[in-house]
Design a protein around this motif. Structure first.
Motif, PDB file in Angstrom:
ATOM      1  N   ILE A  24     -14.568 -33.971 -10.970  1.00 24.09           N
ATOM      2  CA  ILE A  24     -14.860 -35.397 -11.030  1.00 24.09           C
ATOM      3  C   ILE A  24     -16.321 -35.667 -11.407  1.00 24.09           C
ATOM      4  CG2 ILE A  24     -15.404 -35.607  -8.563  1.00 24.09           C
ATOM      5  CD1 ILE A  24     -13.998 -38.348  -8.692  1.00 24.09           C
ATOM      6  N   GLU A  63     -13.068 -33.258  -3.885  1.00 24.69           N
ATOM      7  CA  GLU A  63     -11.662 -33.042  -4.185  1.00 24.69           C
ATOM      8  C   GLU A  63     -11.149 -31.875  -3.352  1.00 24.69           C
ATOM      9  OE1 GLU A  63     -10.923 -34.411  -8.699  1.00 24.69           O
ATOM     10  OE2 GLU A  63     -12.275 -32.716  -8.498  1.00 24.69           O
ATOM     11  N   ASP A 102      -5.559 -31.614  -4.032  1.00 19.07           N
ATOM     12  CA  ASP A 102      -5.650 -32.360  -5.282  1.00 19.07           C
ATOM     13  C   ASP A 102      -5.537 -31.462  -6.508  1.00 19.07           C
ATOM     14  OD1 ASP A 102      -6.025 -34.772  -3.968  1.00 19.07           O
ATOM     15  OD2 ASP A 102      -8.186 -34.474  -3.812  1.00 19.07           O
ATOM     16  N   TYR A 151      -8.043 -35.147 -17.856  1.00 21.26           N
ATOM     17  CA  TYR A 151      -8.376 -35.193 -16.432  1.00 21.26           C
ATOM     18  C   TYR A 151      -8.037 -36.558 -15.832  1.00 21.26           C
ATOM     19  CZ  TYR A 151     -11.072 -35.284 -12.121  1.00 21.26           C
ATOM     20  OH  TYR A 151     -11.435 -35.418 -10.818  1.00 21.26           O
ATOM     21  N   LYS A 169      -5.501 -37.549 -12.995  1.00 17.75           N
ATOM     22  CA  LYS A 169      -6.040 -38.181 -11.795  1.00 17.75           C
ATOM     23  C   LYS A 169      -5.277 -39.461 -11.470  1.00 17.75           C
ATOM     24  CE  LYS A 169      -9.437 -37.891  -8.721  1.00 17.75           C
ATOM     25  NZ  LYS A 169      -9.558 -36.709  -7.829  1.00 17.75           N
ATOM     26  N   TRP A 189      -8.090 -45.749 -11.274  1.00 23.33           N
ATOM     27  CA  TRP A 189      -8.039 -44.828 -10.141  1.00 23.33           C
ATOM     28  C   TRP A 189      -9.053 -45.218  -9.073  1.00 23.33           C
ATOM     29  CZ3 TRP A 189     -12.209 -41.712  -8.679  1.00 23.33           C
ATOM     30  CH2 TRP A 189     -11.955 -40.854  -7.594  1.00 23.33           C
TER      31      TRP A 189
END
Length: 308
Positions: free
Chosen positions: A2, A56, A60, A168, A172, A230
């Motif tokens: 992230i 994370e 995850d 990604y 996510k 998100w």
């Protein structure tokens, strides 16, 4: 992942915003503007990397099935962008004929923006007409060109890094389902070519091939939009997420890359205001901080709201 992905998106947004601001102030886009824009982007990316506190967990991490979809996405991106534009003998070729008109426009715009173009620029195609196009990604490649990165290499690597960020953010937002949805939207029609049926000559198209690869603004707009969705979901669930100044940066700069994505997110914010009264105070401050930069960016790409 992230922190590096967020830092990459922050670098892109800050570089473009600073370069456009300096270009407007100095009246032209040049090497000095490009250098300062990239420097500001790098500083912002480092600050982002060091300040993000979201952790994370191992839960995850993608499982085996999700890794398969991510690998398929990676193969599609490598195939599409390494052969986006390539030489063969004495000629240049493109992989997808859907991209023939678009890549010509992007090459024209990149060269046009890189060569000390008066800012805000007029159209490079239409005479005495203000440029009304979200130039964010093409401007980034023009900046790289001013820093002696060849055009084709710049196109390839911005495409690949944009694909990395998109994969990604797709994962996510909706895990492997959204990754597969972007690649295989179109249902079973794409598999008809494997069967000896006599069908009229039809083409199977999906968003990855006809939008993501051809419309270069999506390289930033799609991951940034998914990232905001998100992050807003995390806030609704009262979970830790990215700092709000990054959200303001992504949302406020989005018109420079894709105005439609900005309008979609604006509709999402309006729905949150209506259906989540507990969050209206936060939304009020968020929209308040975002209003001026978003309005300026939208005005630039619409000739001050004279063209859609």
């Amino acid at each position: 992942m992230i922190r590096p992905i967020t830092s990459l998106l922050v670098f892109t947004a800050v570089t473009i915003v600073v370069a456009i601001t300096l270009g407007l102030a100095m009246g032209a886009m040049n090497t000095y503007v490009s250098i300062f824009g990239v420097f500001a982007g790098l500083v912002a990316a480092v600050i982002t990397f060091k300040t993000i506190k979201v952790e994370e967990s191992s839960a995850d991490a993608p499982n085996v099935v999700e890794m398969v979809w991510l690998i398929i996405f990676a193969l599609a991106a490598l195939r599409s962008f390494f052969w986006l534009l390539y030489p063969y003998n004495d000629e240049w070729y493109i992989l997808s004929r859907d991209n023939l008109g678009d890549i010509s426009l992007h090459l024209n715009l990149i060269q046009y923006l890189a060569h000390a173009t008066p800012f805000w620029p007029q159209s490079s195609i239409l005479v005495h007409t203000q440029l009304t196009y979200p130039i964010g990604m093409d401007l980034l490649n023009a900046i790289l060109l001013n820093l002696h990165v060849p055009v084709v290499k710049g196109l390839i690597w911005t495409g690949l890094l944009g694909s990395l960020a998109t994969a990604y953010c797709l994962w996510k937002w909706g895990r492997s389902f959204t990754v597969a949805a972007l690649l295989f939207t179109g249902g079973l029609f794409g598999f008809l070519g494997f069967f000896p049926w006599h069908l009229p000559p039809l083409e199977w198209k999906n968003p990855f091939l006809t939008l993501f690869v051809t419309q270069r603004g999506w390289l930033y707009a799609l991951p940034a939009t998914l990232f905001l969705l998100w992050s807003w979901r995390m806030r609704l669930e009262k979970k830790n997420t990215i700092p709000e100044w990054i959200e303001v940066l992504f949302y406020g700069s989005l018109p420079l890359f894709n105005a439609h994505a900005f309008l979609f997110l604006s509709a999402v914010l309006a729905s949150q205001w209506i259906f989540n009264p507990d969050h209206r105070r936060r939304l009020f401050y968020f929209v308040g901080f975002s209003f001026l930069p978003a309005t300026v960016c939208m005005a630039l790409v619409t000739n001050f709201f004279h063209q859609s």
